[in-house]
Design a protein around this motif. Structure first.
Motif, PDB file in Angstrom:
ATOM      1  N   ALA A 289       0.757  -1.313   0.111  1.00  0.00           N
ATOM      2  CA  ALA A 289       0.049  -0.052   0.229  1.00  0.00           C
ATOM      3  C   ALA A 289       0.885   1.117  -0.073  1.00  0.00           C
ATOM      4  N   LYS A 290       2.028   1.228   0.222  1.00  0.00           N
ATOM      5  CA  LYS A 290       3.186   2.261   0.071  1.00  0.00           C
ATOM      6  C   LYS A 290       2.756   3.332   1.220  1.00  0.00           C
ATOM      7  N   ASN A 291       2.243   3.021   2.234  1.00  0.00           N
ATOM      8  CA  ASN A 291       2.045   3.872   3.434  1.00  0.00           C
ATOM      9  C   ASN A 291       2.731   3.418   4.576  1.00  0.00           C
ATOM     10  N   THR A 292       3.478   2.446   4.383  1.00  0.00           N
ATOM     11  CA  THR A 292       4.455   1.870   5.579  1.00  0.00           C
ATOM     12  C   THR A 292       5.870   1.416   4.964  1.00  0.00           C
ATOM     13  N   VAL A 293       6.724   1.898   5.630  1.00  0.00           N
ATOM     14  CA  VAL A 293       8.154   1.616   5.174  1.00  0.00           C
ATOM     15  C   VAL A 293       8.708   0.709   6.333  1.00  0.00           C
ATOM     16  N   TYR A 294       9.485  -0.084   6.208  1.00  0.00           N
ATOM     17  CA  TYR A 294      10.290  -0.904   7.080  1.00  0.00           C
ATOM     18  C   TYR A 294      11.658  -0.766   7.001  1.00  0.00           C
ATOM     19  N   LEU A 295      12.460  -0.996   7.921  1.00  0.00           N
ATOM     20  CA  LEU A 295      14.020  -1.121   7.903  1.00  0.00           C
ATOM     21  C   LEU A 295      14.244  -2.380   8.943  1.00  0.00           C
ATOM     22  N   GLN A 296      14.767  -3.219   8.187  1.00  0.00           N
ATOM     23  CA  GLN A 296      15.289  -4.518   8.578  1.00  0.00           C
ATOM     24  C   GLN A 296      16.944  -4.230   8.880  1.00  0.00           C
ATOM     25  N   MET A 297      17.097  -4.438  10.064  1.00  0.00           N
ATOM     26  CA  MET A 297      18.597  -4.449  10.666  1.00  0.00           C
ATOM     27  C   MET A 297      19.098  -5.690  11.160  1.00  0.00           C
ATOM     28  N   ASN A 298      20.106  -6.138  10.414  1.00  0.00           N
ATOM     29  CA  ASN A 298      20.859  -7.487  10.955  1.00  0.00           C
ATOM     30  C   ASN A 298      22.056  -7.182  11.272  1.00  0.00           C
ATOM     31  N   SER A 299      22.689  -8.036  12.035  1.00  0.00           N
ATOM     32  CA  SER A 299      24.075  -8.054  12.506  1.00  0.00           C
ATOM     33  C   SER A 299      24.187  -6.681  13.284  1.00  0.00           C
ATOM     34  N   LEU A 300      23.586  -6.250  14.046  1.00  0.00           N
ATOM     35  CA  LEU A 300      23.658  -4.920  14.803  1.00  0.00           C
ATOM     36  C   LEU A 300      24.826  -5.013  15.494  1.00  0.00           C
ATOM     37  N   LYS A 301      25.369  -3.677  15.601  1.00  0.00           N
ATOM     38  CA  LYS A 301      26.511  -3.406  16.311  1.00  0.00           C
ATOM     39  C   LYS A 301      26.127  -2.427  17.427  1.00  0.00           C
ATOM     40  N   PRO A 302      27.229  -2.343  18.453  1.00  0.00           N
ATOM     41  CA  PRO A 302      26.955  -1.085  19.617  1.00  0.00           C
ATOM     42  C   PRO A 302      26.837   0.168  18.944  1.00  0.00           C
ATOM     43  N   GLU A 303      27.758   0.538  17.873  1.00  0.00           N
ATOM     44  CA  GLU A 303      27.595   1.688  17.163  1.00  0.00           C
ATOM     45  C   GLU A 303      26.369   1.877  16.426  1.00  0.00           C
ATOM     46  N   ASP A 304      25.485   1.072  16.367  1.00  0.00           N
ATOM     47  CA  ASP A 304      24.251   1.351  15.639  1.00  0.00           C
ATOM     48  C   ASP A 304      22.936   1.945  16.658  1.00  0.00           C
ATOM     49  N   THR A 305      23.678   2.002  17.852  1.00  0.00           N
ATOM     50  CA  THR A 305      22.787   2.518  19.001  1.00  0.00           C
ATOM     51  C   THR A 305      22.458   3.994  18.614  1.00  0.00           C
TER      52      THR A 305
END
Length: 119
Positions: free
Chosen positions: A73-89
């Motif tokens: 529907a193009k009214n929701t976007v997602y961000l899948q974040m993998n292999s997260l690192k402390p610097e992604d905080t």
């Protein structure tokens, strides 16, 4: 348009999270949407974006670990974040732009959702 970001939380390094951003209001327009983040003591930085036509853009350092996508529907976007690192905080912000092909959308902003990655 109003943007509601969700999905943040606490995760261990190496883990994954999926952020969501739901747009409401004048969603009949064709918006480009994206994600930015701001770590403590740092400036807000671009993470990823997706244009109305479906082109995706990433910060160079994040490509391969983060994936932006959208609902049909193009009214929701997602961000899948993998292999997260402390610097992604950081606090992650959703953004939208009336320019449908904007690569760094910045007309409208959501309230932010906090992602904390523990080591």
């Amino acid at each position: 348009v109003q943007l509601q970001a969700s999905g943040g939380g606490l995760v261990q390094a190496g883990g994954s999270l999926r952020l969501s951003c739901a747009a409401s209001g004048r969603t009949f327009r064709r918006y480009a949407m994206g994600w930015f983040r701001q770590a403590p003591g740092k400036e807000r930085e671009f993470v990823a974006s997706i244009t109305w036509s479906g082109s995706t853009y990433y910060a160079g350092s994040l490509k391969g670990r983060f994936t932006i996508s959208e609902a049909n529907a193009k009214n929701t976007v997602y961000l899948q974040m993998n292999s997260l690192k402390p610097e992604d905080t950081a606090v992650y912000y959703c953004a939208a732009d009336r320019r449908s092909e904007a690569t760094m959308p910045n007309d409208y902003w959501g309230q932010g959702t906090l992602v904390t990655v523990s080591s």
